[in-house]
Design a protein around this motif. Structure first.
Motif, PDB file in Angstrom:
ATOM      1  N   TRP A  83       0.870  -1.125  -0.114  1.00  0.00           N
ATOM      2  CA  TRP A  83      -0.051   0.001   0.167  1.00  0.00           C
ATOM      3  C   TRP A  83       0.859   1.269  -0.118  1.00  0.00           C
ATOM      4  O   TRP A  83       0.624   2.276  -0.663  1.00  0.00           O
ATOM      5  CB  TRP A  83      -0.950  -0.055   1.285  1.00  0.00           C
ATOM      6  CG  TRP A  83      -1.985   1.028   1.240  1.00  0.00           C
ATOM      7  CD1 TRP A  83      -3.488   0.734   0.764  1.00  0.00           C
ATOM      8  CD2 TRP A  83      -1.822   2.458   1.244  1.00  0.00           C
ATOM      9  NE1 TRP A  83      -4.044   1.880   0.735  1.00  0.00           N
ATOM     10  CE2 TRP A  83      -3.239   3.043   1.198  1.00  0.00           C
ATOM     11  CE3 TRP A  83      -1.148   3.344   1.955  1.00  0.00           C
ATOM     12  CZ2 TRP A  83      -3.557   4.175   1.584  1.00  0.00           C
ATOM     13  CZ3 TRP A  83      -1.315   4.578   2.155  1.00  0.00           C
ATOM     14  CH2 TRP A  83      -2.500   4.887   1.931  1.00  0.00           C
ATOM     15  N   LEU A  84       1.895   1.346   0.825  1.00  0.00           N
ATOM     16  CA  LEU A  84       2.875   2.437   0.814  1.00  0.00           C
ATOM     17  C   LEU A  84       3.461   2.493  -0.474  1.00  0.00           C
ATOM     18  O   LEU A  84       3.763   3.665  -1.048  1.00  0.00           O
ATOM     19  CB  LEU A  84       3.576   2.234   2.050  1.00  0.00           C
ATOM     20  CG  LEU A  84       3.149   2.564   3.411  1.00  0.00           C
ATOM     21  CD1 LEU A  84       4.187   2.419   4.509  1.00  0.00           C
ATOM     22  CD2 LEU A  84       2.878   4.360   3.437  1.00  0.00           C
TER      23      LEU A  84
ATOM     24  N   SER B 174       1.350   3.967  -2.786  1.00  0.00           N
ATOM     25  CA  SER B 174       0.917   5.341  -2.586  1.00  0.00           C
ATOM     26  C   SER B 174       1.615   6.557  -3.242  1.00  0.00           C
ATOM     27  O   SER B 174       1.209   7.667  -3.177  1.00  0.00           O
ATOM     28  CB  SER B 174       0.916   5.676  -1.090  1.00  0.00           C
ATOM     29  OG  SER B 174       2.000   5.705  -0.303  1.00  0.00           O
TER      30      SER B 174
ATOM     31  N   LEU C 169       4.150   8.041  -1.579  1.00  0.00           N
ATOM     32  CA  LEU C 169       4.351   8.754  -0.680  1.00  0.00           C
ATOM     33  C   LEU C 169       5.928   9.016  -0.152  1.00  0.00           C
ATOM     34  O   LEU C 169       6.566  10.107   0.108  1.00  0.00           O
ATOM     35  CB  LEU C 169       4.087   8.384   0.823  1.00  0.00           C
ATOM     36  CG  LEU C 169       2.182   8.431   0.799  1.00  0.00           C
ATOM     37  CD1 LEU C 169       1.866   7.780   2.071  1.00  0.00           C
ATOM     38  CD2 LEU C 169       1.918   9.903   0.727  1.00  0.00           C
TER      39      LEU C 169
ATOM     40  N   MET D 207       3.845   2.660   8.125  1.00  0.00           N
ATOM     41  CA  MET D 207       2.677   3.588   8.115  1.00  0.00           C
ATOM     42  C   MET D 207       2.831   4.880   9.176  1.00  0.00           C
ATOM     43  O   MET D 207       2.310   5.985   9.082  1.00  0.00           O
ATOM     44  CB  MET D 207       1.374   2.969   8.164  1.00  0.00           C
ATOM     45  CG  MET D 207      -0.034   4.026   8.064  1.00  0.00           C
ATOM     46  SD  MET D 207       0.124   4.799   6.718  1.00  0.00           S
ATOM     47  CE  MET D 207      -0.699   3.394   5.481  1.00  0.00           C
TER      48      MET D 207
ATOM     49  N   GLN E  87       5.351   7.527   8.226  1.00  0.00           N
ATOM     50  CA  GLN E  87       4.657   8.252   7.204  1.00  0.00           C
ATOM     51  C   GLN E  87       3.814   9.154   7.925  1.00  0.00           C
ATOM     52  O   GLN E  87       3.650  10.542   7.680  1.00  0.00           O
ATOM     53  CB  GLN E  87       4.132   7.534   6.145  1.00  0.00           C
ATOM     54  CG  GLN E  87       4.862   7.023   5.038  1.00  0.00           C
ATOM     55  CD  GLN E  87       5.480   8.402   4.028  1.00  0.00           C
ATOM     56  OE1 GLN E  87       5.073   9.439   4.342  1.00  0.00           O
ATOM     57  NE2 GLN E  87       6.235   8.059   3.269  1.00  0.00           N
TER      58      GLN E  87
ATOM     59  N   GLN F  86       4.415  13.184   7.677  1.00  0.00           N
ATOM     60  CA  GLN F  86       3.606  14.235   7.036  1.00  0.00           C
ATOM     61  C   GLN F  86       2.953  15.189   7.929  1.00  0.00           C
ATOM     62  O   GLN F  86       2.951  16.359   7.499  1.00  0.00           O
ATOM     63  CB  GLN F  86       2.241  13.466   6.576  1.00  0.00           C
ATOM     64  CG  GLN F  86       2.502  12.479   5.434  1.00  0.00           C
ATOM     65  CD  GLN F  86       3.502  12.945   4.317  1.00  0.00           C
ATOM     66  OE1 GLN F  86       3.248  14.359   3.828  1.00  0.00           O
ATOM     67  NE2 GLN F  86       4.392  12.259   3.872  1.00  0.00           N
TER      68      GLN F  86
ATOM     69  N   MET G 155      -8.789   5.670   1.011  1.00  0.00           N
ATOM     70  CA  MET G 155      -7.699   5.020   1.636  1.00  0.00           C
ATOM     71  C   MET G 155      -8.347   3.625   1.511  1.00  0.00           C
ATOM     72  O   MET G 155      -7.301   2.646   1.411  1.00  0.00           O
ATOM     73  CB  MET G 155      -7.530   5.295   3.112  1.00  0.00           C
ATOM     74  CG  MET G 155      -6.905   6.685   3.379  1.00  0.00           C
ATOM     75  SD  MET G 155      -6.728   7.113   5.055  1.00  0.00           S
ATOM     76  CE  MET G 155      -6.208   8.658   4.856  1.00  0.00           C
TER      77      MET G 155
ATOM     78  N   PRO H 100      -4.624   3.259  -3.115  1.00  0.00           N
ATOM     79  CA  PRO H 100      -3.403   3.652  -2.377  1.00  0.00           C
ATOM     80  C   PRO H 100      -2.935   5.206  -2.821  1.00  0.00           C
ATOM     81  O   PRO H 100      -2.426   5.879  -1.908  1.00  0.00           O
ATOM     82  CB  PRO H 100      -2.341   2.645  -2.678  1.00  0.00           C
ATOM     83  CG  PRO H 100      -2.969   1.416  -2.844  1.00  0.00           C
ATOM     84  CD  PRO H 100      -4.323   1.941  -3.582  1.00  0.00           C
ATOM     85  N   TYR H 101      -2.963   5.440  -3.897  1.00  0.00           N
ATOM     86  CA  TYR H 101      -2.652   6.541  -4.436  1.00  0.00           C
ATOM     87  C   TYR H 101      -3.425   7.932  -3.972  1.00  0.00           C
ATOM     88  O   TYR H 101      -2.760   8.773  -3.161  1.00  0.00           O
ATOM     89  CB  TYR H 101      -2.480   6.742  -6.093  1.00  0.00           C
ATOM     90  CG  TYR H 101      -1.962   8.157  -6.494  1.00  0.00           C
ATOM     91  CD1 TYR H 101      -0.589   8.445  -6.403  1.00  0.00           C
ATOM     92  CD2 TYR H 101      -3.122   9.003  -7.092  1.00  0.00           C
ATOM     93  CE1 TYR H 101      -0.319   9.776  -6.839  1.00  0.00           C
ATOM     94  CE2 TYR H 101      -2.837  10.494  -7.228  1.00  0.00           C
ATOM     95  CZ  TYR H 101      -1.163  10.750  -7.278  1.00  0.00           C
ATOM     96  OH  TYR H 101      -0.819  11.920  -7.589  1.00  0.00           O
TER      97      TYR H 101
ATOM     98  N   GLY I 142      -3.084   8.165  -0.263  1.00  0.00           N
ATOM     99  CA  GLY I 142      -2.142   8.751   0.013  1.00  0.00           C
ATOM    100  C   GLY I 142      -2.234  10.226   0.021  1.00  0.00           C
ATOM    101  O   GLY I 142      -1.742  10.977   0.924  1.00  0.00           O
ATOM    102  N   ARG I 143      -2.847  10.622  -1.012  1.00  0.00           N
ATOM    103  CA  ARG I 143      -2.959  12.082  -1.008  1.00  0.00           C
ATOM    104  C   ARG I 143      -3.981  12.405   0.357  1.00  0.00           C
ATOM    105  O   ARG I 143      -3.841  13.756   0.687  1.00  0.00           O
ATOM    106  CB  ARG I 143      -3.604  12.479  -2.646  1.00  0.00           C
ATOM    107  CG  ARG I 143      -2.868  11.893  -3.608  1.00  0.00           C
ATOM    108  CD  ARG I 143      -1.729  12.675  -4.066  1.00  0.00           C
ATOM    109  NE  ARG I 143      -0.691  12.579  -2.935  1.00  0.00           N
ATOM    110  CZ  ARG I 143       0.196  11.340  -3.158  1.00  0.00           C
ATOM    111  NH1 ARG I 143      -0.097  10.520  -3.785  1.00  0.00           N
ATOM    112  NH2 ARG I 143       1.184  11.190  -2.415  1.00  0.00           N
TER     113      ARG I 143
END
Length: 313
Positions: free
Chosen positions: A142-143, A146, A148, A226, A229, A233, A274, A278-279, A282-283
């Motif tokens: 997922w990460l 994403s 990220l 996660m 991250q 963020q 979510m 994933p993309y 992530g946003r």
């Protein structure tokens, strides 16, 4: 045609209990390509931010190599901006251009020449380049999807209004003339480089992108989660707020507060993504957590990501 005199470049590297990382960087720096059209000579200043000098042996093992002049300095007072200022202050007197890299990074062999080529083509006072992550272990699917960990890239020579200290070169005399220093009030928050280059841009420094001056950045396993991250963020948003509280006007602070609230609302509205993407998930996370960090920072909370209690040896 007369030979071009070599420009004196000094590379500053901060380290804290990462002898393996600084050893790798110093080994890689022995392989930098030289173009006769852009001659240079290199000094490297390593600032050990550990009062015990834990990286001394790793650094001094490279002291006799002819590719660069090596200087090792201990800065016992912990704090990233304090150590960055010490690196600049420790540059040899004849230094014309100063660079920063981190001790968990290493550049491609054409890195320095690419920086100089961009500077010559654009007349930049400051040149900033791309970072590519290298993962020490597996990344959760997922990460990875994403994006990220991905860093934005720009066109060669593109003019920017920002830079950071993880892959940068600048005219040292020009920055000194403007009395630019890393702000110790951001000692443990991170982001003092964001404020430093923001102040530089506001004072007329021209920043341009060097697309081929690539640097690799090692992500250890504890940064491939996660949890990391989420913290990062939030901290990034908080950094922008702390910098605005130091440098900004009341109007700019109000604008950042409004931006933080709007980003939190946008992130909350996007949060169902979510579960399916994933993309876009992530946003959503970026908007929600950076917005929260921005809002809380304007209201007075400074997240101390680099406080000694959180530093890993």
């Amino acid at each position: 045609m007369a030979d071009t005199a070599p420009v004196h470049v000094t590379l500053g590297v901060l380290t804290f209990k990462r002898p393996e990382g600084i050893d790798k960087l110093l080994r890689v720096m022995r392989n930098q390509h030289r173009d006769p059209a852009r001659p240079w000579r290199l000094s490297i200043v390593v600032v050990d931010n550990d009062a015990g000098g834990s990286s001394r042996d790793a650094v001094m093992a490279h002291a006799d190599h002819p590719e660069y002049d090596l200087h090792y300095v201990i800065e016992p007072q912990q704090g990233i901006p304090i150590a960055r200022n010490r690196a600049m202050d420790s540059a040899p007197a004849t230094t014309e251009l100063f660079c920063f890299l981190d001790d968990d990074e290493w550049p491609v062999d054409g890195w320095l020449d690419s920086m100089l080529r961009t500077r010559a083509a654009t007349g930049a006072d400051c040149v900033y380049g791309p970072i590519e992550p290298v993962f020490e272990g597996p990344v959760d699917d997922w990460l990875r999807r994403s994006k990220l960990y991905d860093r934005k890239r720009y066109r060669e020579g593109e003019k920017l209004n920002f830079a950071a200290s993880n892959n940068v070169m600048f005219d040292l005399a020009r920055f000194r003339a403007l009395d630019l220093r890393f702000d110790a009030r951001m000692r443990f928050t991170g982001g003092s480089d964001y404020l430093f280059f923001n102040q530089a841009f506001r004072r007329g420094i021209r920043i341009h992108w060097s697309s081929e001056a690539l640097v690799y950045d090692m992500f250890p396993v504890n940064r491939l989660t996660m949890k990391w991250q989420r913290q990062r963020q939030y901290r990034l948003g908080n950094t922008f707020a702390v910098a605005t509280r130091i440098e900004g006007t009341n109007a700019e602070k109000a604008k950042q507060l409004a931006r933080g609230v709007v980003r939190m609302g946008l992130g909350a509205a996007m949060s169902p993504a979510m579960l399916v993407s994933p993309y876009w998930g992530g946003r959503a996370m970026v908007h929600l957590l950076r917005g929260a960090g921005l809002t809380m920072g304007i209201l007075g909370h400074a997240y101390q990501e680099y406080a000694p209690s959180k530093m890993k040896g």
